[in-house]
Design a protein around this motif. Structure first.
Motif, mmCIF file in Angstrom:
data_model
loop_
_atom_site.group_PDB
_atom_site.id
_atom_site.type_symbol
_atom_site.label_atom_id
_atom_site.label_comp_id
_atom_site.label_asym_id
_atom_site.label_seq_id
_atom_site.Cartn_x
_atom_site.Cartn_y
_atom_site.Cartn_z
ATOM 1 N N THR A 78 -5.783 42.903 35.369
ATOM 2 C CA THR A 78 -4.951 42.330 34.301
ATOM 3 C C THR A 78 -4.311 43.431 33.464
ATOM 4 N N SER A 79 -5.040 44.522 33.242
ATOM 5 C CA SER A 79 -4.454 45.535 32.368
ATOM 6 C C SER A 79 -3.277 46.210 33.047
ATOM 7 N N PHE A 80 -3.421 46.509 34.373
ATOM 8 C CA PHE A 80 -2.290 47.172 35.025
ATOM 9 C C PHE A 80 -1.102 46.238 35.161
ATOM 10 N N LEU A 137 -10.579 43.135 34.902
ATOM 11 C CA LEU A 137 -10.109 43.936 33.767
ATOM 12 C C LEU A 137 -9.033 44.914 34.217
ATOM 13 N N VAL A 138 -9.330 45.637 35.306
ATOM 14 C CA VAL A 138 -8.383 46.630 35.810
ATOM 15 C C VAL A 138 -7.085 45.932 36.222
ATOM 16 N N ALA A 145 -0.326 43.815 33.139
ATOM 17 C CA ALA A 145 0.266 43.459 31.843
ATOM 18 C C ALA A 145 0.834 44.671 31.128
ATOM 19 N N SER A 146 0.644 45.851 31.699
ATOM 20 C CA SER A 146 1.042 47.040 30.948
ATOM 21 C C SER A 146 2.547 47.282 31.035
#
Lengths: 134, 719
Positions: free
Chosen positions: A28-30, A25-26, A32-33
């Protein structure tokens, strides 16, 4: 296997799965941000080819429509530095000069080239009383 | 009148504080009278809130602009229907709506439990009173909806045109009812923890309220999506906007709660988990309200910079810390006797379903608050967009739909291999046939997630149909009824169970629509002159002619000027005519000029959708009125001082000019397959929930008998 060891094993498997998922989660979010920047930030230092989210106010009398393409300038919320933006796609209903907007894209030769349909306007003034006079 | 409203709020706050004090005193001192007094104080708060709401609504309906709220959110030319809804378009009005619903709900639950739960109810009363008191305090101290203006304006600013849609009339009250409703089980959970009665009594007493809250929240979310699709001119129903996420999160955790309390009722397990879930649901509901109010995350819904962000955050922090401390101090009482017998059991699947729902909520929470998280960790504000949300939620949604099929088929405690085989033979076969048929005859395989979702949807629907068929067959054998009557009796006698299955079927149908429309919609944006055509998905669309109207308010939203287009869409032999348009609302800005202001104000899309079971054709138009500008400027200069009637003629002439020589306009057309099934699935879901909520005749009978037995017992003991 005795039940206690079985329970421990279960707990271990569940915990490691949770840690792995949280890590994913961490990660992919960083990755994709997109970073939110104001025009002055981008003018100071913009990596070529990197995608940014540009926020700021639409400069008065800067909006120009040429067929599908919309061009306007975005300035810092509390400043004068501004960047030209080219955009195509759907323009949200509350889009106006002087309003705060967010648009995603990248900087190419001094112009912010926005992704299609990425324009977002912040709340229209009638939602709030503070901006009523503005 | 405003004085009366303010007085209601102040007296309401004091009454709520009294209710909390009296209930706590009554519980500690064992004074029944004090407890009853505290309960009645809550009824009083409800009465006061109803009065305050009536005062405010009548000010809106009378267009009394001495109320600041009315001057800012309404106007004499706002249609009556929307004057009525304007209350909850403003921050202060929404707070009043919260307090109103909160006091009504609290009164209902306290009335229903007035003769039961003697230990828990006083504490629950105190919690409910404090929550209501918090909202009253916000209004009394910072955001009074009854603020008056010393010099009232002659005309109000009018309701934001974007909010002028029938769905907006009911969407916010429904969401709020959902948010507020979850505070009922929360309050009783806290009460149960305080008095260490951690059995299933508090769950039985408030289960129905949790279901009602869940249903309203679901309906509110669905209506919000429908509003986005049918009113906002972008053509989607879900954008992962912070405010949308804020309503989804408590709903997801609330869904987990509704499932896992069954495990506590049946097996006495998962007690810590259940109280934690309801605390989380309540906090997320508060957070949902806070997100809308504070403007902390950028969103079109956020009501701008708010004055009450800090207060909300403080209250949320108190709720989290207090509840956590309470749960930790009661861990010994919350230990369950039973253990999980097997991983192949209903309770194990409930647990997995809970983990997936909570996981989904965590993921959405992370994405929603990512700007804050990223700023705290790296010092740079960054955000994640819809593609990220879609990527991470898709697998979880797939698992969830699969569980909706498997869960109901697995028995409690332990499943036997042969039993599972028997239950799943048919559903799995249907799923396999669906898979083969879809791959062979459609291009579903282009999107693997959608294909998997279609198969799981088939699985859920078969499971539900099979359960209904089995139950009906059993009733027919027992009672010998004809099958429609047997089916009706089956559902009527097991409302919770079959209502729940219907909700599962509704969810499956909803996801059918979501998967199909998100994977296979075709969106086309073009700029056309009258007479030109374009292709959108399977349609050939021709821009036949422009339309321009003054003073013919076809959409009922009070817009004086409407520019639009007539489109002819052809698909095979079928021809449809569509009329997308755009409403122009006058600007209140004096600089725009007396005539220019009619063209410079807010404009909203009135999209035209041809709804269909197989596909929707969605169209929107954005007329380009830039070419009218010279004419508008000229008119402003010439007719600045002319009378209203002359100006009206001039405006009509300018509008007429658009119709005669329209410049190219921008169009968006979306050919979206099966999207209507989202709304149908939502409706099935709500129907199922209503069946589950409705009290069964037997339960009513049991209650009557038990009251009768209690009375008899009382008489016997006094004799």
């Amino acid at each position: 296997m005795d039940p206690r060891r079985k329970r421990k094993l279960r707990l271990f498997v569940a915990l490691s799965a949770a840690v792995l998922l949280a890590g994913a989660l961490v990660y992919t979010s960083f990755s994709a941000s997109t970073q939110a920047k104001e025009p002055s930030d981008l003018l100071a230092a913009a990596e070529p080819g990197r995608s940014y989210e540009l926020t700021g106010k639409v400069v008065d009398d800067s909006v120009d429509r040429d067929g599908e393409r919309l061009t306007f300038r975005i300035r810092d919320r509390d400043g004068r530095e501004s960047l030209p933006v080219t955009y195509s796609g759907v323009v949200p209903d509350p889009f106006r000069e002087g309003r705060e907007v967010i648009v995603s894209g990248e900087l190419k030769q001094g112009t912010f080239v926005a992704e299609r349909d990425s324009l977002i306007t912040k709340c229209p003034s009638k939602f709030t009383k503070d901006e009523q006079s503005a | 009148m405003a004085g009366l409203g303010s007085a209601c709020l102040l007296v309401g706050l004091l009454t709520a504080l009294y209710a909390a004090g009296a209930s706590v005193y009554g519980a500690r001192a064992g004074s029944r009278a004090a407890v009853a007094s505290g309960r009645r104080a809550i009824y009083c708060v409800a009465g006061l809130m109803v009065t305050a709401t009536v005062v405010l609504q009548s000010a809106f309906l009378r267009s009394d602009f001495s109320f600041q709220l009315v001057a800012e959110g309404s106007s004499t030319d706002t249609p009556t229907f929307y004057k009525f809804t304007a209350m909850w378009a403003t921050q202060d009005g929404s707070l009043l709506l919260w307090a109103l619903l909160m006091s009504l709900f609290s009164s209902a639950v306290l009335f229903a439990t007035r003769r039961s739960l003697r230990d828990i109810a006083p504490w629950a009363t105190a919690v409910l009173a404090l929550v209501a008191g918090f909202f009253l305090l916000l209004m009394v101290a910072w955001e009074n909806p009854f603020t008056t203006l010393a010099s009232p304006p002659a005309e109000g600013a009018g309701l934001n045109p974007l909010l002028r849609h029938p769905a907006m009339m009911i969407h916010p009250p429904m969401l709020y009812t959902g948010y507020v409703g979850f505070s009922i089980p929360f309050a009783f959970a806290i009460g149960a923890l305080i008095v260490r009665q951690t059995g299933a009594d508090w769950i039985r007493a408030t289960r129905r309220f949790a279901l009602i809250a869940w249903t309203f929240l679901a309906a509110g979310i669905m209506l919000g999506a429908l509003w986005s699709y049918a009113e906002l001119g972008w053509g989607g129903y879900w954008a992962w906007d912070p405010v949308e996420n804020a309503s989804l999160m408590p709903w997801l955790v609330g869904t987990a709660f509704i499932h896992s309390i069954m495990v506590q009722e049946k097996r006495g397990m998962l007690k810590v988990w259940n109280v934690s879930l309801i605390v989380a649901t309540f906090v997320l509901a508060l957070l949902g309200t806070f997100l809308v109010r504070s403007g902390i995350l950028d969103s079109i819904h956020a009501f701008g910079a708010s004055t009450i962000g800090k207060q909300f955050l403080t209250f949320i922090a108190i709720a989290i810390l207090g509840s956590t401390a309470l749960i930790v101090s009661r861990l010994d009482d919350l230990r369950s006797r039973a253990k999980l017998d097997s991983l192949m059991s209903r309770e194990a699947f409930f647990l997995v379903n809970n983990l997936v729902l909570v996981g989904l909520c965590v993921v959405i929470f992370w994405g929603t608050f990512f700007p804050l998280i990223s700023e705290a960790l790296s010092g740079e504000e960054a955000s994640v967009g819809p593609p990220w949300f879609n990527r991470v939620t898709t697998p979880l949604a797939l698992v969830l739909v699969a569980l909706a099929a498997i869960g109901p088929m697995v028995p409690w405690r332990r499943a036997s291999r042969s039993g599972l085989m028997r239950s799943f033979r048919l559903p799995i076969s249907v799923m396999a046939v669906t898979l083969v048929a879809l791959v062979a005859f459609t291009d579903s395989a282009d999107s693997p997630p959608a294909l998997v979702m279609f198969c799981f949807v088939a699985l859920v629907l078969t499971v539900v149909a099979q359960e209904l068929a089995r139950g009906t067959a059993a009733r027919r054998t027992i009672a010998g009824d004809p099958w429609p009557r047997a089916l009706g009796q089956l559902i009527a006698r097991n409302r919770r169970r079959y209502g729940g299955y219907l909700v599962h079927a509704g969810i499956a149908v909803l996801f059918l629509g979501v998967a199909a429309s998100s994977a296979f919609d075709q969106q086309t944006d073009v700029r056309l002159s009258p007479g030109e055509s374009f292709e959108a998905g399977g349609y050939d669309i021709t821009y036949v002619r422009p339309t321009a109207e003054v003073g013919r308010d076809t959409s009922g939203t009070g817009a004086p000027i409407v520019f639009g287009a007539v489109l002819r869409a052809r698909r095979g032999d079928a021809v449809q005519t569509l009329h997308p348009s755009r409403n122009f609302y006058p600007s209140q800005n004096a600089e725009a000029g007396p005539i220019g202001r009619f063209f410079e104000g807010e404009a909203t899309s009135e999209v035209d959708v041809r709804w269909g079971l197989r596909r929707d054709l969605w169209t929107a138009v954005r007329p380009d009125i830039a070419e009218l500008e010279p004419a508008i400027r000229e008119a402003d200069a010439k007719f600045a001082d002319a009378g209203d009637d002359v100006q009206a003629i001039v405006i009509a002439a300018i509008v007429e000019r658009y119709r005669e020589q329209a410049p190219p306009a921008s169009f968006r057309a979306i050919d979206s397959p099966l999207v209507s099934w989202i709304w149908i699935g939502g409706a099935i879901m709500i129907l199922g929930a209503l069946i589950a909520i409705w009290p069964s005749p037997e339960a009513r009978m049991r209650r009557v008998t038990s009251i009768y037995a209690a009375k008899l017992g009382k008489e016997l003991s006094s004799a």
